[in-house]
Motif scaffolding. Sequence first.
Motif, mmCIF file in Angstrom:
data_model
loop_
_atom_site.group_PDB
_atom_site.id
_atom_site.type_symbol
_atom_site.label_atom_id
_atom_site.label_comp_id
_atom_site.label_asym_id
_atom_site.label_seq_id
_atom_site.Cartn_x
_atom_site.Cartn_y
_atom_site.Cartn_z
ATOM 1 N N GLU A 1 -5.831 -5.000 -5.366
ATOM 2 C CA GLU A 1 -5.845 -3.602 -5.807
ATOM 3 C C GLU A 1 -5.873 -3.541 -7.335
ATOM 4 O O GLU A 1 -4.907 -3.926 -8.006
ATOM 5 C CB GLU A 1 -4.607 -2.878 -5.263
ATOM 6 C CG GLU A 1 -4.436 -1.462 -5.753
ATOM 7 C CD GLU A 1 -5.684 -0.624 -5.545
ATOM 8 O OE1 GLU A 1 -6.317 -0.274 -6.570
ATOM 9 O OE2 GLU A 1 -6.019 -0.336 -4.378
ATOM 10 N N ARG B 1 -5.619 -1.114 -9.299
ATOM 11 C CA ARG B 1 -4.749 -0.130 -9.957
ATOM 12 C C ARG B 1 -3.422 -0.725 -10.417
ATOM 13 O O ARG B 1 -2.805 -0.198 -11.346
ATOM 14 C CB ARG B 1 -4.487 1.044 -9.012
ATOM 15 C CG ARG B 1 -5.675 1.984 -8.874
ATOM 16 C CD ARG B 1 -5.360 3.108 -7.895
ATOM 17 N NE ARG B 1 -5.278 2.615 -6.522
ATOM 18 C CZ ARG B 1 -4.880 3.355 -5.482
ATOM 19 N NH1 ARG B 1 -4.501 4.617 -5.680
ATOM 20 N NH2 ARG B 1 -4.849 2.855 -4.261
ATOM 21 N N ASP C 1 7.495 -0.051 -11.824
ATOM 22 C CA ASP C 1 7.195 1.215 -11.158
ATOM 23 C C ASP C 1 7.389 1.116 -9.648
ATOM 24 O O ASP C 1 7.546 2.142 -8.976
ATOM 25 C CB ASP C 1 5.758 1.635 -11.470
ATOM 26 C CG ASP C 1 5.551 1.843 -12.961
ATOM 27 O OD1 ASP C 1 6.096 2.826 -13.495
ATOM 28 O OD2 ASP C 1 4.864 1.016 -13.590
ATOM 29 N N ARG D 1 0.821 -1.210 0.000
ATOM 30 C CA ARG D 1 0.000 0.000 0.000
ATOM 31 C C ARG D 1 0.853 1.257 0.000
ATOM 32 O O ARG D 1 0.567 2.229 -0.720
ATOM 33 C CB ARG D 1 -0.937 0.016 1.207
ATOM 34 C CG ARG D 1 -2.029 -1.034 1.183
ATOM 35 C CD ARG D 1 -3.114 -0.684 2.189
ATOM 36 N NE ARG D 1 -2.581 -0.429 3.525
ATOM 37 C CZ ARG D 1 -2.376 -1.378 4.435
ATOM 38 N NH1 ARG D 1 -2.661 -2.640 4.153
ATOM 39 N NH2 ARG D 1 -1.903 -1.067 5.632
ATOM 40 N N PRO E 1 3.815 8.598 -8.297
ATOM 41 C CA PRO E 1 3.224 9.843 -8.823
ATOM 42 C C PRO E 1 1.745 9.639 -9.137
ATOM 43 O O PRO E 1 1.343 8.593 -9.660
ATOM 44 C CB PRO E 1 4.036 10.106 -10.093
ATOM 45 C CG PRO E 1 5.334 9.403 -9.879
ATOM 46 C CD PRO E 1 5.008 8.183 -9.075
ATOM 47 N N ALA E 2 0.944 10.618 -8.821
ATOM 48 C CA ALA E 2 -0.498 10.525 -9.054
ATOM 49 C C ALA E 2 -0.790 10.351 -10.532
ATOM 50 O O ALA E 2 -0.150 10.966 -11.388
ATOM 51 C CB ALA E 2 -1.184 11.783 -8.523
ATOM 52 N N GLY E 3 -1.750 9.489 -10.820
ATOM 53 C CA GLY E 3 -2.192 9.312 -12.193
ATOM 54 C C GLY E 3 -1.363 8.361 -13.028
ATOM 55 O O GLY E 3 -1.633 8.202 -14.226
ATOM 56 N N ARG E 4 -0.343 7.708 -12.448
ATOM 57 C CA ARG E 4 0.440 6.759 -13.249
ATOM 58 C C ARG E 4 -0.438 5.550 -13.576
ATOM 59 O O ARG E 4 -0.920 4.865 -12.679
ATOM 60 C CB ARG E 4 1.694 6.326 -12.490
ATOM 61 C CG ARG E 4 2.576 5.375 -13.294
ATOM 62 C CD ARG E 4 3.929 5.145 -12.655
ATOM 63 N NE ARG E 4 4.743 6.356 -12.629
ATOM 64 C CZ ARG E 4 6.081 6.350 -12.538
ATOM 65 N NH1 ARG E 4 6.734 5.188 -12.486
ATOM 66 N NH2 ARG E 4 6.748 7.479 -12.504
ATOM 67 N N ASP F 1 0.936 4.299 -2.780
ATOM 68 C CA ASP F 1 0.634 5.679 -2.374
ATOM 69 C C ASP F 1 1.775 6.637 -2.711
ATOM 70 O O ASP F 1 1.543 7.835 -2.934
ATOM 71 C CB ASP F 1 0.342 5.743 -0.877
ATOM 72 C CG ASP F 1 -0.965 5.068 -0.499
ATOM 73 O OD1 ASP F 1 -1.792 4.835 -1.406
ATOM 74 O OD2 ASP F 1 -1.148 4.759 0.691
#
Length: 241
Positions: A100, A102, A156, A68, A75-78, A72
């Motif tokens: 998850e 995402r 990532d 988690r 980078p946002a939106g990856r 978090d």
Amino acid sequence: MQPQPPYDLHAADDDRPVTVDRREGPYGEVVLRRRGGGDGSGGVFEIIANGCFLMDTSDGRSERLLIRAALDALPAGRPSPALLIGGLGVGFSLVEAAAEARWGRIAVVEREAAVIDWHRAGPLAAVTAGALADPRTEIVHADLVEWLCGGPRTYDALCLDIDNGPDWTVTEDNGGLYSPTGLAACAARLTPGGVLAVWSARPSPAFEESLRNAGFTRVRTEEVAVARGVPDVVHLAVRGA
């Protein structure tokens, strides 16, 4: 999938550990034990390597935090970030990742064939069967340190839990992961802005300094309190762009 012989799954009448399976491998002895279970609860499974306790199925909060916190910190939106989990263990990290949506592809590198067997067709299948069936999941039977140093594939996030931490390794080979060479290999496998998360049975200020010296940024540590003793921790660091 039901556990197959030669697993010994008889329940103990008390909390004494019962050896379920014992294997000799290239890195020494690895043992799966169970405590309890006489009350029908299934008991608690433990993994022991060369006589040293590694992990069990009693909690799992810090193993889940490993996944988690890495997500978090990205980078946002990856979109659909790729994840590498170093060490299958009792499976909590993989289960957290598979739950998850995402995450994109999820690779798990595990060097002990016995551990993989316990999950695929043994007692730990009850923990990870759903996650192993996830089409995003790939199990790689390899030594993590060697595997990180070869091949072009990048991720990532690297979430690594192959030992008790940088200051307390079960085998000498694992120590290479926390060395400058090992951290350089981790950085090379990360995309720009990618996250390195490393589990440890206790905080390590020296390892935080090693991460900074290796060029990682945003180095920090998250703690999970345990019933007795020092907290479990997750060391987090980000590869620069």
